[in-house]
Every structure is written in structure tokens, then in C-alpha cells.
Enzyme design. Sequence first.
Site, PDB file in Angstrom:
ATOM      1  N   ASP A   9       0.858  -1.200   0.000  1.00 30.92           N
ATOM      2  CA  ASP A   9       0.000   0.000   0.000  1.00 30.92           C
ATOM      3  C   ASP A   9       0.893   1.248   0.000  1.00 30.92           C
ATOM      4  O   ASP A   9       0.882   2.019   0.941  1.00 30.92           O
ATOM      5  CB  ASP A   9      -0.933  -0.010   1.232  1.00 30.92           C
ATOM      6  CG  ASP A   9      -0.180  -0.025   2.569  1.00 30.92           C
ATOM      7  OD1 ASP A   9       1.009  -0.425   2.598  1.00 30.92           O
ATOM      8  OD2 ASP A   9      -0.768   0.388   3.590  1.00 30.92           O
ATOM      9  N   HIS A 239       9.865   0.124   9.021  1.00 37.15           N
ATOM     10  CA  HIS A 239       8.921  -1.012   8.992  1.00 37.15           C
ATOM     11  C   HIS A 239       9.037  -1.985   7.810  1.00 37.15           C
ATOM     12  O   HIS A 239       9.593  -3.069   7.933  1.00 37.15           O
ATOM     13  CB  HIS A 239       7.480  -0.491   8.994  1.00 37.15           C
ATOM     14  CG  HIS A 239       7.083   0.305  10.174  1.00 37.15           C
ATOM     15  ND1 HIS A 239       7.085  -0.163  11.461  1.00 37.15           N
ATOM     16  CD2 HIS A 239       6.622   1.586  10.264  1.00 37.15           C
ATOM     17  CE1 HIS A 239       6.639   0.769  12.287  1.00 37.15           C
ATOM     18  NE2 HIS A 239       6.358   1.845  11.584  1.00 37.15           N
TER      19      HIS A 239
HETATM   20  C1  BDR Z   1       2.741  -0.309   8.654  1.00 35.55           C
HETATM   21  O1  BDR Z   1       1.654   0.585   8.438  1.00 35.55           O
HETATM   22  C2  BDR Z   1       1.924   1.423   7.348  1.00 35.55           C
HETATM   23  O2  BDR Z   1       1.730   2.751   7.715  1.00 35.55           O
HETATM   24  C3  BDR Z   1       3.350   1.197   6.959  1.00 35.55           C
HETATM   25  O3  BDR Z   1       3.512   1.287   5.552  1.00 35.55           O
HETATM   26  C4  BDR Z   1       3.647  -0.194   7.448  1.00 35.55           C
HETATM   27  O4  BDR Z   1       3.292  -1.166   6.495  1.00 35.55           O
HETATM   28  C5  BDR Z   1       3.399   0.013   9.979  1.00 35.55           C
HETATM   29  O5  BDR Z   1       2.506  -0.178  11.032  1.00 35.55           O
HETATM   30 CA    CA Z   2       2.889  -0.576   4.167  1.00 31.31          CA
END
Ligand code: BDR
Ligand code: CA
Length: 315
Positions: A9, A239
Site C-alpha cells: 500500500d 517497517h
Molecule cells: C505499517 O503501516 C503502514 O503505515 C506502513 O507502511 C507499514 O506497512 C506500519 O505499522
Molecule cells: Ca505498508
Amino acid sequence: TRKIIIDTDPGIDDAMAIFFAFQAKELEVLGLTTTYGNVPVEIATQNALTLTEIAGVEVPVAGGVAVPSKIAPRPFPDFVHGADGFGNIDYPAPKTKALEQSAAEFIIEQVRKYPGEVTIVALGPLGNLGKVLELDPEIANLVDEVVLMGGAAIEYGNVSPVAEANIINEPHAADAVFTAPWQVTMVGLDVTHQVLLDNSVLERIKAKSPEQGSFLYDCAQFYINFYSDRFGINGCYFHDASTIAYLLDPSIFEVELGAVRVACEGIAIGQTIFAPQGVSYPEPHWNDVPMTQVCMEVDGERMLKLYEDVMVGAL
Ligand code: BDR
Ligand code: CA
């Protein structure tokens, strides 16, 4: 090389992960599939196409689910990734187009084409994987591994005290993914909250790999500002890119085995509940659940070095 499909995403840390995967010689990216999450799915698809264009690769993109399967959609986190998912940098629209096929159809087709060989790297809410399991449950036996960024086994959540964003956005599909008979590796907040990426790394990548590096640097400023305003920290969490580090060098991580189930309603909605291997409970929810490999510790320095080395072409 290892064949992967990235379900995503994009999203600033998604962009970091996707370029990392494109640059890694050990990985062959069969395609990008998109979901709502950081942005609506239409924007996620455009963003995925943009990333392939910047990287100069011909990797197909298939658009996926637009809303959660069983709960109301949550607001998009424009304060984290910008309304455009790329930190509001006003980047021009891509010229290339997505496939006609849906994300789930693309995943099923590729896994059936290369049985046992495809790893699915999931960087957003898990609705497309939920769809795959619904449409063709046998796929779970034909996938090499699912490596997902999401959840928090012991660590606090980032959307509620117990819930991480990707999981709370599609808890039912997440629970289906954790209980299906495939090997799942969870790269959640337990490890991603241990590592901060700061501008010095991005500046060095920009100097050596100007196209991808400048783009990442420009997007990341909004994301880094969010973290410094909200938490007073100097840098951003890495992340999604941690999943690619895991594929390239799992020895950077310490993993524990256990059953993971997802709370699908109530105040704990989106919580990933971790039951360590070998402990049995009178409650039935943790019986006969496949073992997930949950990343609990990471060597942050080694991970960031690996990222930089791959991104500047030193590896
Ligand atoms: C996840 O949530 C999204 O905002 C980031 O892309 C990552 O996949 C972190 O909690
Ligand atoms: Ca993500």
C-alpha cells in the site's frame, strides 16, 4: 534467486522496501499487488507503477481490494504518509498501466505457475491474501513462505495500545493468514520499533543512486517530520523494508515460534495474540494453529548497513 510477489500500500516505507527488493540480486520480483491502507487502493496502484518507472524495471502491477471484508474502513493516515502516500511531493502520474487481472488472481496465477517457489511479501493490510485463500485455499500449500510486516506480539501497537496498522485495517483476513497452512514469518513492531532510519543514510544513498535515492529522500522528509513532531525522535521507522532484510539475511533477526491469532472485534481489535510454542491452554483458539515465526529481536546496525550496501550497489 528467490521469486517474490510484493503486496503493498505504498506508502513511504513501502517505497523503501520495494526499491530494496528491486536492487537485491538475490530476489526476483514477479509483481506488485496493491491494497488500500496508507492510501486508497487507486492511489496505491498508481504509486506502485511510479516506483517501477523510477527504478526502470518492468514488473507488473495488479490492483487489489479497496475496502476491508467485514468491518468499516478506517480513515487513511495522511498525517503519516501524506494524502498521496509519498509525503505530498506532487510527483507526476505514471505512464504505465496496471494489469486487468486483480491482485488475488495474479497471485494465484503466479503461485500455480511456480509451485513451491513463490514467497509473498505483504506490506499492507492483508485483504488480498484473504481473497486468495477464499478463492483457492490450496494455494497455501503451494507458496514457499509469507513474510509480512504487521502485528505486535509483545510490543505496544501503533494504532491502539495493542494493534498495529496493517492488522487493524483487515483483522479477519489477517487471522485467516495466520491460521492457514503456509509458513508465515511476522516482522512486526517488536522488531521494527527497534530501528530508526535517519537522513544520513538516505543522503548517502541519494549521492550514489540519484534516481531512487532522491525520490526516497524527498518522500521521507514528511515521514521523518511526523516522527519528530509526534515522538521527538530523529529518523523514521523502517517497517516494511525489514521484510526484505529478513529475506536477504535472516541471521539479523531472532525469531520465536508460536501460534498467532487476531482479535477481530471489541477494544482489542487488530491485536496479534501470540501463544508461544509448547504452551497449551484450556481455551481452544490456540489449538492446532500453525506455528508462525515471529521476529522478536533485530540487529539494527546490520540491517541498516545491508540496506545501504544493497541500495548503493555495493552488494
Ligand atoms: C505499517 O503501516 C503502514 O503505515 C506502513 O507502511 C507499514 O506497512 C506500519 O505499522
Ligand atoms: Ca505498508
